[in-house]
Design an enzyme around this catalytic site. Structure first.
Site, PDB file in Angstrom:
ATOM      1  N   SER A 150     -33.389 -16.525  32.476  1.00  0.00           N
ATOM      2  CA  SER A 150     -32.498 -15.443  32.055  1.00  0.00           C
ATOM      3  C   SER A 150     -32.303 -14.503  33.234  1.00  0.00           C
ATOM      4  O   SER A 150     -32.005 -14.939  34.340  1.00  0.00           O
ATOM      5  CB  SER A 150     -33.096 -14.716  30.842  1.00  0.00           C
ATOM      6  OG  SER A 150     -32.287 -13.652  30.410  1.00  0.00           O
TER       7      SER A 150
ATOM      8  N   TYR B 299     -21.737 -10.975  31.553  1.00  0.00           N
ATOM      9  CA  TYR B 299     -22.944 -11.706  31.971  1.00  0.00           C
ATOM     10  C   TYR B 299     -24.146 -11.433  31.067  1.00  0.00           C
ATOM     11  O   TYR B 299     -24.808 -12.362  30.598  1.00  0.00           O
ATOM     12  CB  TYR B 299     -23.259 -11.313  33.409  1.00  0.00           C
ATOM     13  CG  TYR B 299     -24.496 -11.939  34.006  1.00  0.00           C
ATOM     14  CD1 TYR B 299     -24.528 -13.290  34.348  1.00  0.00           C
ATOM     15  CD2 TYR B 299     -25.639 -11.169  34.260  1.00  0.00           C
ATOM     16  CE1 TYR B 299     -25.644 -13.864  34.920  1.00  0.00           C
ATOM     17  CE2 TYR B 299     -26.760 -11.738  34.835  1.00  0.00           C
ATOM     18  CZ  TYR B 299     -26.770 -13.087  35.158  1.00  0.00           C
ATOM     19  OH  TYR B 299     -27.884 -13.650  35.720  1.00  0.00           O
TER      20      TYR B 299
ATOM     21  N   LYS C   4     -27.215 -13.923  28.826  1.00  0.00           N
ATOM     22  CA  LYS C   4     -28.637 -13.965  29.166  1.00  0.00           C
ATOM     23  C   LYS C   4     -29.501 -13.421  28.024  1.00  0.00           C
ATOM     24  O   LYS C   4     -30.634 -13.869  27.831  1.00  0.00           O
ATOM     25  CB  LYS C   4     -28.875 -13.175  30.455  1.00  0.00           C
ATOM     26  CG  LYS C   4     -28.230 -13.812  31.686  1.00  0.00           C
ATOM     27  CD  LYS C   4     -28.763 -15.217  31.931  1.00  0.00           C
ATOM     28  CE  LYS C   4     -28.280 -15.804  33.238  1.00  0.00           C
ATOM     29  NZ  LYS C   4     -28.871 -17.136  33.519  1.00  0.00           N
TER      30      LYS C   4
END
Length: 332
Positions: free
Chosen positions: A172, A186, A190
């Site tokens: 991650s 983004y 993650k």
């Protein structure tokens, strides 16, 4: 009474340290193990492959760029510890077609044996203000960063269950623990890996399979260099509050934690603090880990609030400077 309380606490902590190894997973032995690394042609993925190869593992590298894969293969082979080790390269996009991913992993297992450890490192990043990011970028990042980890994991989990052993690593990011300016496309991808990892760990723990979620900080990789070219000013200033780590250092920590079966893997003091702050209902590998979270949560939350305040101050200051600049341009 105070001395008695202190003595009791010390005795309790010592007892936890004595008991915790008994409930911790048995470490995975890398010599002779088959390790698959997606996104393994560069950056953290390549360094993880090198670290595992140094410890005697057989490596399957998966990435899209065949030329980069072959170059990385030659680089990794320099670190062999015996003449039996093999580095297998497979060029495939792990985010597009599950059946294709499943087929190539079957081929890899036919050549190098069942997968003992899968490291999901394939990923990409786009930075920018929410309204400036193209909508298809949100879709692409979710495909690469999330589904690109789901597909390989799905392809190996059945065999791991049959063998009653295995490790699955999801790489991650600290941006997967804390949402920051510029990472609206983004960060969610993650964060999603954390939810997947927690649910999957609960399913596979009875089969002696352990999941690790790694949260690397800003790391000196080709991907990070490319990302930095398009970062908004606010994101750059926030990033300056922490140092950039070397990929080799990050890889060593991830491999060590994966071998031990630790659920959380972090680097440095900031990483440790974030892991405590965001532990929530995540699994613990030992009683002492849980105790550290309980004891440190309060003070780390206070420190975290100061960080958040400084980040908000950076964003506000940049906004005011931008407005002044725009106002000056209009008057000229």
């Amino acid at each position: 009474m105070l001395l008695l309380a202190v003595a009791f606490i010390v005795a309790f902590v010592l007892l936890l340290y004595m008991v915790s190894p008994l409930i911790s997973p048995k470490p995975l032995k890398l010599p002779g193990a088959h390790v698959v690394v997606t996104g393994g042609s560069s950056g953290i993925g390549k360094c993880i492959a090198i670290e595992c190869y140094k410890q005697g593992a057989f490596i399957t590298l998966i990435a899209r760029d065949e030329n980069k894969l072959l170059q990385t293969k030659k680089e990794i082979e320099k670190y062999s510890v015996n003449d039996k080790q093999v580095v297998l390269c497979i060029s495939v996009d792990v985010s597009k077609d599950y059946e294709q991913v499943e087929n190539v992993l079957k081929q890899a297992q036919e050549k190098l044996g069942p997968v003992d450890m899968l490291v999901n490192c394939a990923g990409t990043s786009v930075t920018g203000k929410f309204e400036d990011i193209e909508v298809n970028s949100f879709e692409r990042l979710m495909a690469v960063n999330y589904l690109g980890s789901v597909y390989p994991s799905r392809a190996v989990i059945a065999t791991m269950k049959e063998r009653r052993m295995g490790r699955i690593v999801f790489v991650s990011s600290q941006a997967g623990q804390l949402g920051l300016f510029g990472y609206t496309a983004y960060s969610p991808t993650k964060f999603a890996l954390r939810g997947l990892a927690e649910a999957l760990q609960m399913e596979v723990k009875p089969y002696n399979i352990y999941v690790t979620v790694a949260y690397p900080p800003d790391t000196d990789t080709p991907g990070f260099a490319e990302e930095s070219k398009t970062k908004p000013l606010e994101t750059k200033l926030i990033s300056e509050t922490s140092s950039v780590c070397q990929a080799e250092q990050v890889a060593r920590v991830i491999v060590k934690d994966a071998i031990q079966g630790n659920f959380n893997s972090s680097v440095g003091s900031d990483g440790y603090m974030l892991s405590i702050l965001t532990s929530g209902m995540s699994p613990v590998t030992s009683i002492t880990e849980g105790l550290q979270q309980v004891v440190c949560m309060g003070i780390f939350r206070i420190i975290g609030l100061f960080y958040l305040g400084s980040f908000d101050s950076i964003v506000r200051r940049c906004m005011m400077q931008r407005e002044k600049s725009e106002s000056a341009d209009k008057t000229e």
